[in-house]
Design a protein around this motif. Structure first.
Motif, PDB file in Angstrom:
ATOM      1  N   MET A   3       0.867  -1.183   0.000  1.00  0.00           N
ATOM      2  CA  MET A   3       0.000   0.000   0.000  1.00  0.00           C
ATOM      3  C   MET A   3       0.899   1.227   0.000  1.00  0.00           C
ATOM      4  O   MET A   3       1.985   1.194   0.577  1.00  0.00           O
ATOM      5  CB  MET A   3      -0.888   0.024   1.252  1.00  0.00           C
ATOM      6  N   PRO A   4       0.442   2.318  -0.624  1.00  0.00           N
ATOM      7  CA  PRO A   4       1.191   3.580  -0.507  1.00  0.00           C
ATOM      8  C   PRO A   4       1.162   4.041   0.951  1.00  0.00           C
ATOM      9  O   PRO A   4       0.221   3.716   1.679  1.00  0.00           O
ATOM     10  CB  PRO A   4       0.432   4.547  -1.420  1.00  0.00           C
ATOM     11  N   GLY A   5       2.195   4.748   1.377  1.00  0.00           N
ATOM     12  CA  GLY A   5       2.241   5.167   2.785  1.00  0.00           C
ATOM     13  C   GLY A   5       2.608   3.983   3.658  1.00  0.00           C
ATOM     14  O   GLY A   5       3.467   3.163   3.305  1.00  0.00           O
ATOM     15  N   LEU A   6       1.964   3.886   4.789  1.00  0.00           N
ATOM     16  CA  LEU A   6       2.232   2.792   5.720  1.00  0.00           C
ATOM     17  C   LEU A   6       1.733   1.476   5.123  1.00  0.00           C
ATOM     18  O   LEU A   6       0.544   1.305   4.880  1.00  0.00           O
ATOM     19  CB  LEU A   6       1.495   3.077   7.039  1.00  0.00           C
ATOM     20  N   ASP A   7       2.647   0.528   4.882  1.00  0.00           N
ATOM     21  CA  ASP A   7       2.207  -0.721   4.242  1.00  0.00           C
ATOM     22  C   ASP A   7       1.815  -1.775   5.279  1.00  0.00           C
ATOM     23  O   ASP A   7       1.882  -1.534   6.491  1.00  0.00           O
ATOM     24  CB  ASP A   7       3.278  -1.233   3.268  1.00  0.00           C
TER      25      ASP A   7
END
Ligand code: G
Ligand code: MN
Length: 395
Positions: free
Chosen positions: A71-75
């Motif tokens: 995922m973009p950001g925190l995966d």
């Protein structure tokens, strides 16, 4: 759907089969997974990024987290780590298109329960989530079992009765004050604050203290007493107020806090420490007493002559004030031994620059004998009984 929602451990409370958090940056996937789990009786919350998921798990209870890895950001992997850093044992199922060995190893380290490789069907998803929800139930039950085993047995009826008595004593607690006077000049020097309560089953202060000791509530009692004194001290007509400490109070951090209510009045307060109890259990008496002096308090040794405490306590405290126990005062005029003792003690304390107070003076004969032996500071029924703030003196 079976009866999990009503199980005593509360697993899946309010959520049928359990509460599931679904995290995927693809809205369509969140929708599909939500629909499938919902159909199997789960309560589902869907979010589209790891940050939102972390915020939710920090504030709400979930039985299972189902998260995409990429995922973009925190995966997904960072989400897993964050969940474990919160100390949460909620199972996490990771969804991925193609699981690499590296991330798989990492995921297992942080306690990912299993991988769901996309595409997966409804049965695979629901089986994995049901399994994870059961694991979470096991974790909860284990915690409960541990708490049950570790917790103390329920107090016997006697302790419960004592607890009830003590509660009533606290509720009816009040402070009596007894004058301490300087005979020459007929001068009021101080009031000693004395704990009183209206609880008939704990008929004297010693009984209240003993109950507090047995119930492990000395600290609470000490704080209550000091706070009561603090709230009255401003209307005290003379310079000083004497407050009795239990030796246990010496290890209460609240006593040393500059923000404690009594600390603000420390320069007017003399803390009495009795010779009846040993200070041996208080490892570091000297630095503690030094800290009290820095706050402005002065120290008195109470009940001198009655205790078993040897010279150690006395030298550790280096008190500004000593109070002769009333057993030394009683019948003083009829006992040459007591007269000699009082004479010598009064003399040596004068040399040491310490104030010496004779407690429990009940008769004019005792008073006159004390005066003859060089004593000038008195407390006792002869002058005033302890009473509500603030009794006057009969000279
Ligand atoms: O331990 P401490 O010295 O703080 O105890 C003082 C207790 O002695 C108080 O409870 C108080 O009521 C009691 N007391 C005060 N003056 C006299 C007195 O003249 N005679 C007797 N017998 N007791 C007194
Ligand atoms: Mn006292």
């Amino acid at each position: 759907m079976h009866g999990d929602a009503h199980s005593p451990d509360g697993a899946g409370s309010g959520g049928g089969q359990g509460r599931v958090l679904v995290v995927d940056d693809e809205p369509a996937l969140v929708r599909v997974v939500t629909r499938m789990l919902h159909a199997s009786g789960f309560t589902v919350t869907g979010v589209q990024d790891g940050e939102a998921a972390v915020a939710l798990v920090a504030t709400q209870d979930f039985d299972v987290i189902v998260s995409d890895i990429t995922m973009p950001g925190l995966d997904g992997m960072q989400l897993l780590r964050a969940v474990r850093e919160f100390g949460l044992d909620v199972p996490v199922i990771l969804m991925t298109g193609a699981p690499g060995t590296e991330s798989a190893i990492q995921a297992v380290e942080f306690g990912a329960v299993r991988y769901l490789v996309k595409p997966f069907n409804e049965r695979m998803l629901c089986d994995a989530v049901s399994h994870a929800a059961r694991l979470h139930r096991v974790a909860r039950l284990k915690r409960q079992a541990l708490a049950t085993v570790q917790s103390l047995p329920p107090p016997p009826a006697e302790t419960q009765a004592l607890e009830a008595s003590f509660e009533r004593a606290l509720a009816s607690l009040w402070m009596a004050y007894q004058p301490i006077v300087r005979w020459s000049g007929r001068h009021g020097l101080a009031y000693e604050a004395l704990m009183r309560s209206e609880e008939p089953s704990l008929p004297h202060p010693g009984a209240v203290l003993h109950a507090a000791e047995q119930l492990g509530r000395l600290e609470e009692l000490g704080r209550l007493i000091r706070n009561r004194v603090a709230s009255t001290i401003e209307s005290a007509p003379w310079e000083l107020v004497f407050v009795n400490l239990h030796t246990r109070d010496l290890v209460d951090d609240a006593l040393y806090s500059p923000h404690a209510p009594l600390s603000r009045h420390a320069r007017r307060v003399v803390l009495e420490i009795t010779e009846r109890a040993s200070l041996d259990d208080i490892g570091d008496v000297r630095p503690r007493v030094a800290a009290l002096r820095r706050l402005g308090y002065r120290i008195a040794v109470d009940d001198l002559g009655a205790g078993y405490a040897g010279l150690t306590a006395f030298t550790q405290l280096e008190p500004e004030v000593v109070k002769f126990d009333m057993s030394l005062v009683r019948g003083l005029h009829q006992s040459e031994t007591k007269r000699k003792l009082i004479r010598s003690l009064t003399g040596v304390f004068r040399e040491l620059g310490m104030m010496a107070i004779a407690e429990g003076v009940e008769t004019p004969e005792e008073r006159d004998a004390l005066i003859a032996e060089g004593c000038d500071l008195f407390q006792g029924y002869l002058f005033a009984r302890p009473g509500p703030a603030f009794p006057t003196v009969s000279w």
